[in-house]
Design a protein around this motif. Structure first.
Motif, PDB file in Angstrom:
ATOM      1  N   ALA A  59      10.960   4.876  -0.698  1.00  0.00           N
ATOM      2  CA  ALA A  59      10.443   3.537  -1.020  1.00  0.00           C
ATOM      3  C   ALA A  59       8.937   3.450  -0.782  1.00  0.00           C
ATOM      4  O   ALA A  59       8.196   2.912  -1.616  1.00  0.00           O
ATOM      5  CB  ALA A  59      11.172   2.485  -0.194  1.00  0.00           C
ATOM      6  N   GLY A  60       8.467   3.982   0.360  1.00  0.00           N
ATOM      7  CA  GLY A  60       7.040   3.907   0.680  1.00  0.00           C
ATOM      8  C   GLY A  60       6.202   4.693  -0.324  1.00  0.00           C
ATOM      9  O   GLY A  60       5.109   4.262  -0.717  1.00  0.00           O
ATOM     10  N   ARG A  87      13.899  -6.188   0.966  1.00  0.00           N
ATOM     11  CA  ARG A  87      13.146  -5.277   0.087  1.00  0.00           C
ATOM     12  C   ARG A  87      13.492  -5.520  -1.386  1.00  0.00           C
ATOM     13  O   ARG A  87      14.539  -6.057  -1.701  1.00  0.00           O
ATOM     14  CB  ARG A  87      13.434  -3.819   0.480  1.00  0.00           C
ATOM     15  N   ARG A  88      12.579  -5.092  -2.224  1.00  0.00           N
ATOM     16  CA  ARG A  88      12.690  -5.209  -3.685  1.00  0.00           C
ATOM     17  C   ARG A  88      12.728  -6.653  -4.165  1.00  0.00           C
ATOM     18  O   ARG A  88      13.339  -6.960  -5.188  1.00  0.00           O
ATOM     19  CB  ARG A  88      13.906  -4.436  -4.231  1.00  0.00           C
ATOM     20  N   HIS A  89      12.069  -7.529  -3.423  1.00  0.00           N
ATOM     21  CA  HIS A  89      11.935  -8.916  -3.881  1.00  0.00           C
ATOM     22  C   HIS A  89      10.462  -9.300  -3.980  1.00  0.00           C
ATOM     23  O   HIS A  89      10.137 -10.488  -3.987  1.00  0.00           O
ATOM     24  CB  HIS A  89      12.647  -9.873  -2.923  1.00  0.00           C
ATOM     25  N   GLY A  90       9.586  -8.318  -3.967  1.00  0.00           N
ATOM     26  CA  GLY A  90       8.161  -8.620  -4.127  1.00  0.00           C
ATOM     27  C   GLY A  90       7.444  -8.990  -2.834  1.00  0.00           C
ATOM     28  O   GLY A  90       6.276  -9.373  -2.865  1.00  0.00           O
ATOM     29  N   GLY A 112       6.620  -6.943  -0.249  1.00  0.00           N
ATOM     30  CA  GLY A 112       5.600  -5.926   0.019  1.00  0.00           C
ATOM     31  C   GLY A 112       4.391  -6.120  -0.891  1.00  0.00           C
ATOM     32  O   GLY A 112       3.224  -6.035  -0.459  1.00  0.00           O
ATOM     33  N   ASP A 113       4.713  -6.400  -2.139  1.00  0.00           N
ATOM     34  CA  ASP A 113       3.682  -6.648  -3.135  1.00  0.00           C
ATOM     35  C   ASP A 113       2.736  -7.786  -2.714  1.00  0.00           C
ATOM     36  O   ASP A 113       1.512  -7.660  -2.758  1.00  0.00           O
ATOM     37  CB  ASP A 113       4.466  -7.081  -4.382  1.00  0.00           C
ATOM     38  N   ARG A 164       7.049   5.415  -3.486  1.00  0.00           N
ATOM     39  CA  ARG A 164       7.068   4.710  -4.776  1.00  0.00           C
ATOM     40  C   ARG A 164       6.177   3.468  -4.731  1.00  0.00           C
ATOM     41  O   ARG A 164       5.485   3.140  -5.687  1.00  0.00           O
ATOM     42  CB  ARG A 164       8.509   4.320  -5.144  1.00  0.00           C
ATOM     43  N   PHE A 165       6.216   2.794  -3.604  1.00  0.00           N
ATOM     44  CA  PHE A 165       5.404   1.582  -3.428  1.00  0.00           C
ATOM     45  C   PHE A 165       3.913   1.938  -3.484  1.00  0.00           C
ATOM     46  O   PHE A 165       3.131   1.299  -4.183  1.00  0.00           O
ATOM     47  CB  PHE A 165       5.762   0.945  -2.087  1.00  0.00           C
ATOM     48  N   ALA A 204       2.968   2.896  -7.012  1.00  0.00           N
ATOM     49  CA  ALA A 204       2.980   1.735  -7.909  1.00  0.00           C
ATOM     50  C   ALA A 204       1.733   0.870  -7.713  1.00  0.00           C
ATOM     51  O   ALA A 204       1.390   0.078  -8.582  1.00  0.00           O
ATOM     52  CB  ALA A 204       4.239   0.898  -7.664  1.00  0.00           C
ATOM     53  N   VAL A 231       1.920  -1.753   5.433  1.00  0.00           N
ATOM     54  CA  VAL A 231       2.832  -2.818   4.985  1.00  0.00           C
ATOM     55  C   VAL A 231       4.238  -2.438   5.393  1.00  0.00           C
ATOM     56  O   VAL A 231       4.644  -1.281   5.252  1.00  0.00           O
ATOM     57  CB  VAL A 231       2.779  -2.981   3.441  1.00  0.00           C
ATOM     58  N   GLY A 232       5.003  -3.376   5.909  1.00  0.00           N
ATOM     59  CA  GLY A 232       6.411  -3.123   6.238  1.00  0.00           C
ATOM     60  C   GLY A 232       7.233  -4.351   5.898  1.00  0.00           C
ATOM     61  O   GLY A 232       6.790  -5.486   6.102  1.00  0.00           O
ATOM     62  N   VAL A 233       8.415  -4.105   5.343  1.00  0.00           N
ATOM     63  CA  VAL A 233       9.298  -5.215   4.951  1.00  0.00           C
ATOM     64  C   VAL A 233      10.675  -4.950   5.534  1.00  0.00           C
ATOM     65  O   VAL A 233      11.172  -3.801   5.499  1.00  0.00           O
ATOM     66  CB  VAL A 233       9.358  -5.331   3.403  1.00  0.00           C
ATOM     67  N   ARG A 263      -1.244  -2.671 -11.233  1.00  0.00           N
ATOM     68  CA  ARG A 263      -0.554  -3.560 -12.151  1.00  0.00           C
ATOM     69  C   ARG A 263      -0.796  -5.029 -11.796  1.00  0.00           C
ATOM     70  O   ARG A 263      -0.492  -5.910 -12.564  1.00  0.00           O
ATOM     71  CB  ARG A 263       0.946  -3.253 -12.132  1.00  0.00           C
ATOM     72  N   ASP A 302      12.156   0.385  11.421  1.00  0.00           N
ATOM     73  CA  ASP A 302      11.692   1.391  10.468  1.00  0.00           C
ATOM     74  C   ASP A 302      11.559   2.759  11.137  1.00  0.00           C
ATOM     75  O   ASP A 302      11.898   3.794  10.553  1.00  0.00           O
ATOM     76  CB  ASP A 302      10.360   0.930   9.869  1.00  0.00           C
TER      77      ASP A 302
HETATM   78  C1  LIG Z   1       7.407   0.177   1.022  1.00  0.00           C
HETATM   79  C2  LIG Z   1       7.870  -1.260   1.363  1.00  0.00           C
HETATM   80  C3  LIG Z   1       6.758  -1.948   2.148  1.00  0.00           C
HETATM   81  C4  LIG Z   1       8.090  -2.015   0.021  1.00  0.00           C
HETATM   82  O1  LIG Z   1       8.382  -3.361   0.308  1.00  0.00           O
HETATM   83  P1  LIG Z   1       9.153  -4.254  -0.791  1.00  0.00           P
HETATM   84  O2  LIG Z   1       9.032  -5.672  -0.385  1.00  0.00           O
HETATM   85  O3  LIG Z   1      10.520  -3.724  -1.011  1.00  0.00           O
HETATM   86  O4  LIG Z   1       8.269  -3.972  -2.089  1.00  0.00           O
HETATM   87  P2  LIG Z   1       8.223  -4.841  -3.435  1.00  0.00           P
HETATM   88  O5  LIG Z   1       9.538  -5.503  -3.665  1.00  0.00           O
HETATM   89  O6  LIG Z   1       7.033  -5.737  -3.387  1.00  0.00           O
HETATM   90  O7  LIG Z   1       8.020  -3.678  -4.487  1.00  0.00           O
HETATM   91  C5  LIG Z   1       6.841  -3.557  -5.259  1.00  0.00           C
HETATM   92  C6  LIG Z   1       6.943  -2.305  -6.135  1.00  0.00           C
HETATM   93  O8  LIG Z   1       6.916  -1.121  -5.312  1.00  0.00           O
HETATM   94  C7  LIG Z   1       7.801  -0.126  -5.891  1.00  0.00           C
HETATM   95  N1  LIG Z   1       8.937   0.113  -4.995  1.00  0.00           N
HETATM   96  C8  LIG Z   1       9.148  -0.465  -3.798  1.00  0.00           C
HETATM   97  N2  LIG Z   1      10.282   0.024  -3.231  1.00  0.00           N
HETATM   98  C9  LIG Z   1      10.778   0.926  -4.100  1.00  0.00           C
HETATM   99  C10 LIG Z   1      11.927   1.761  -4.098  1.00  0.00           C
HETATM  100  N3  LIG Z   1      12.797   1.749  -3.070  1.00  0.00           N
HETATM  101  N4  LIG Z   1      12.134   2.582  -5.157  1.00  0.00           N
HETATM  102  C11 LIG Z   1      11.300   2.571  -6.205  1.00  0.00           C
HETATM  103  N5  LIG Z   1      10.197   1.791  -6.265  1.00  0.00           N
HETATM  104  C12 LIG Z   1       9.941   0.982  -5.239  1.00  0.00           C
HETATM  105  C13 LIG Z   1       8.277  -0.719  -7.217  1.00  0.00           C
HETATM  106  O9  LIG Z   1       7.324  -0.363  -8.192  1.00  0.00           O
HETATM  107  C14 LIG Z   1       8.239  -2.206  -6.904  1.00  0.00           C
HETATM  108  O10 LIG Z   1       8.165  -3.001  -8.051  1.00  0.00           O
HETATM  109  P3  LIG Z   1       9.531  -3.427  -8.838  1.00  0.00           P
HETATM  110  O11 LIG Z   1      10.493  -3.929  -7.806  1.00  0.00           O
HETATM  111  O12 LIG Z   1       9.059  -4.491  -9.774  1.00  0.00           O
HETATM  112  O13 LIG Z   1      10.028  -2.191  -9.485  1.00  0.00           O
HETATM  113  C15 LIG Z   1       9.210  -1.234   2.143  1.00  0.00           C
HETATM  114  O14 LIG Z   1      10.151  -0.415   1.470  1.00  0.00           O
HETATM  115  C16 LIG Z   1       9.047  -0.722   3.555  1.00  0.00           C
HETATM  116  O15 LIG Z   1       8.790  -1.509   4.479  1.00  0.00           O
HETATM  117  N6  LIG Z   1       9.171   0.622   3.791  1.00  0.00           N
HETATM  118  C17 LIG Z   1       8.938   1.214   5.097  1.00  0.00           C
HETATM  119  C18 LIG Z   1       7.440   1.172   5.482  1.00  0.00           C
HETATM  120  C19 LIG Z   1       6.562   1.847   4.435  1.00  0.00           C
HETATM  121  O16 LIG Z   1       6.858   2.922   3.926  1.00  0.00           O
HETATM  122  N7  LIG Z   1       5.425   1.189   4.123  1.00  0.00           N
HETATM  123  C20 LIG Z   1       4.512   1.653   3.108  1.00  0.00           C
HETATM  124  C21 LIG Z   1       3.331   2.318   3.721  1.00  0.00           C
HETATM  125  S1  LIG Z   1       1.922   1.294   3.889  1.00  0.00           S
END
Ligand SMILES: CC(C)(COP(=O)(O)OP(=O)(O)OC[C@H]1O[C@@H](n2cnc3c(N)ncnc32)[C@H](O)[C@@H]1OP(=O)(O)O)[C@@H](O)C(=O)NCCC(=O)NCCS
Length: 384
Positions: A168-169, A113-116, A118-119, A171-172, A175, A106-108, A382, A40
């Motif tokens: 992504a971070g 990614r986008r499979h829940g 991070g959620d 938006r996450f 959200a 949180v990091g994925v 949510r 990352d």
């Molecule tokens: C941010 C991060 C942790 C998300 O992990 P992920 O497993 O892809 O997240 P999820 O699949 O659980 O996504 C949950 C929701 O977050 C939002 N989201 C996550 N990634 C997104 C993206 N690229 N674009 C838009 N929305 C996004 C959406 O609302 C998503 O729900 P949906 O898929 O039903 O639309 C991942 O992209 C990551 O590791 N990024 C780098 C580190 C970082 O920025 N961490 C966050 C700071 S704590």
């Protein structure tokens, strides 16, 4: 929880007990987390200077009387190997002040990614936070470059600073009920012929700062060991650090330090393989330390260092002491570790005085770090 995605099965679980060394059996989960962090960092900056390798990360995860950190991993298959880790969450809880808060990360892995994932990780962390009475959550995201103003940028509510709205971070975080509270400027000082030890630029800044500060102030520089009779003063400077740096609307209170805490921090930093180079300014008439600046320098000879805390007590501001302690520290760094080419630092965008000093010393912006907050009311996401 266990779930399936098109390719594989993963589940979120607490990380095994913290291993003593990177070679211990339980280290696989932490090694997997570290690798996700490294990739990352490369993705964000194109370099991994800011990444903490496992031998640095493990000691920093150990509980102390002042904080503890919980870790979860999302694991593919049976786990047991660093390559099975597809995501992680950490929750750090301060124990002596700000006990209403916790810091979450949180990091994925990009492949998952986008499979829940991070959620699910964030849910595990927030459930723990709730159980521990932590109603306010903080998180950081990093971005490079800072986006131009406009539709693709989210503006900081305080000072200036923007993050990419579609990241992504970002938006996450949004959200999940987090609010952008502050944007810090991330800057890098490239040391060499133009900037740093021995250059005309630093020599001039140093001379001007010394002249302005005058005879009433003298500096001391310590590598790692702060003398026992100075620990109380250093603790006072760290305490002021917790209130005097601009914090936007982040819900944090004063974090009191004492001599024991300075000693404990020193030990922790040493365990993590880091040096602290500290320059402090003493007010000669009172004998008290009134300003300090800390450089953190990794123990093996790597070409980078980190500019950490710098503070001048309010009643001594306006005498170039901030420039003085920083410039002396950079001179000493050059003499001690001439191979250091880059110094990294972060400052609140609204911290005009500190930024002015850094710009004068040659620091150039390389990106931003965004501070996010979710409070009790905002905790209704949510998923709640
Ligand atoms: C941010 C991060 C942790 C998300 O992990 P992920 O497993 O892809 O997240 P999820 O699949 O659980 O996504 C949950 C929701 O977050 C939002 N989201 C996550 N990634 C997104 C993206 N690229 N674009 C838009 N929305 C996004 C959406 O609302 C998503 O729900 P949906 O898929 O039903 O639309 C991942 O992209 C990551 O590791 N990024 C780098 C580190 C970082 O920025 N961490 C966050 C700071 S704590």
């Amino acid at each position: 929880m266990t779930t399936t995605d098109p390719a594989t099965t993963w589940r979120v679980q607490p990380a095994p007990p913290l291993p003593a060394t990177p070679d211990d059996a339980g280290a696989w989960a932490y090694a997997g987390m570290c690798e996700i962090e490294r990739l990352d960092e490369l993705d964000t900056w194109g370099w991994s200077d800011l990444w903490a390798p496992l031998h640095v990360r493990l000691p920093l995860l150990r509980p102390t009387p002042y904080s503890r950190t919980h870790v979860w991993v999302a694991v593919r298959g049976d786990g047991g190997d660093a390559g099975d880790v597809v995501g992680y969450a950490t929750l750090s809880e301060p124990l002596t002040a700000n006990q209403h808060t916790a810091h979450v990360a949180v990091g994925v892995a990009a492949s998952h990614r986008r499979h829940g994932v991070g959620d699910a990780l964030l849910r595990a962390a927030t459930e723990q936070a709730a159980a521990d009475g932590r109603g306010t959550l903080h998180a950081y995201t990093s971005h490079s470059p800072e986006p131009e103003p406009g539709a693709g940028a989210l503006e900081s509510p305080v000072g200036s600073g923007r993050v990419p709205a579609e990241d992504a971070g970002v938006r996450f975080a949004q959200a999940h009920g987090f609010r952008l509270e502050q944007v810090e400027r991330y800057s890098v000082l490239e040391l060499g012929d133009e900037h740093g030890a021995g250059t005309p630029e630093l020599t001039e800044h140093l001379a001007a700062a010394r002249a302005r500060a005058g005879e009433e102030y003298r500096t001391h520089t310590w590598l790692d060991e702060v003398p026992e009779d100075r620990l109380d003063d250093v603790a006072r400077l760290y305490t002021r650090m917790s209130t005097d740096a601009p914090m936007g609307a982040l819900d944090v209170q004063e974090d009191p330090w004492d001599a024991d805490r300075v000693r404990a921090m020193r030990q922790r930093v040493a365990d993590a393989g880091l040096h602290h180079l500290v320059t402090a300014a003493e007010h000669a008439p009172t004998g008290r330390l009134v300003a300090f600046s800390v450089l953190e320098v990794p123990l093996p000879d790597v070409p980078f260092a980190f500019q950490q805390d710098t503070l001048v007590l309010r009643e001594h501001r306006g005498r170039s002491l901030g420039m003085l302690v920083k410039a002396v520290n950079l001179e000493r760094l050059g003499a001690w570790r001439p191979g250091v080419r880059r110094v990294h630092t972060w400052n609140a965008q609204e911290n005009d005085h500190m930024l002015a000093i850094n710009v004068a010393l040659g620091f150039r912006q390389a990106g931003v770090a965004a501070a996010w907050q979710r409070t009790g009311e905002g905790a209704t996401t949510r998923h709640a």
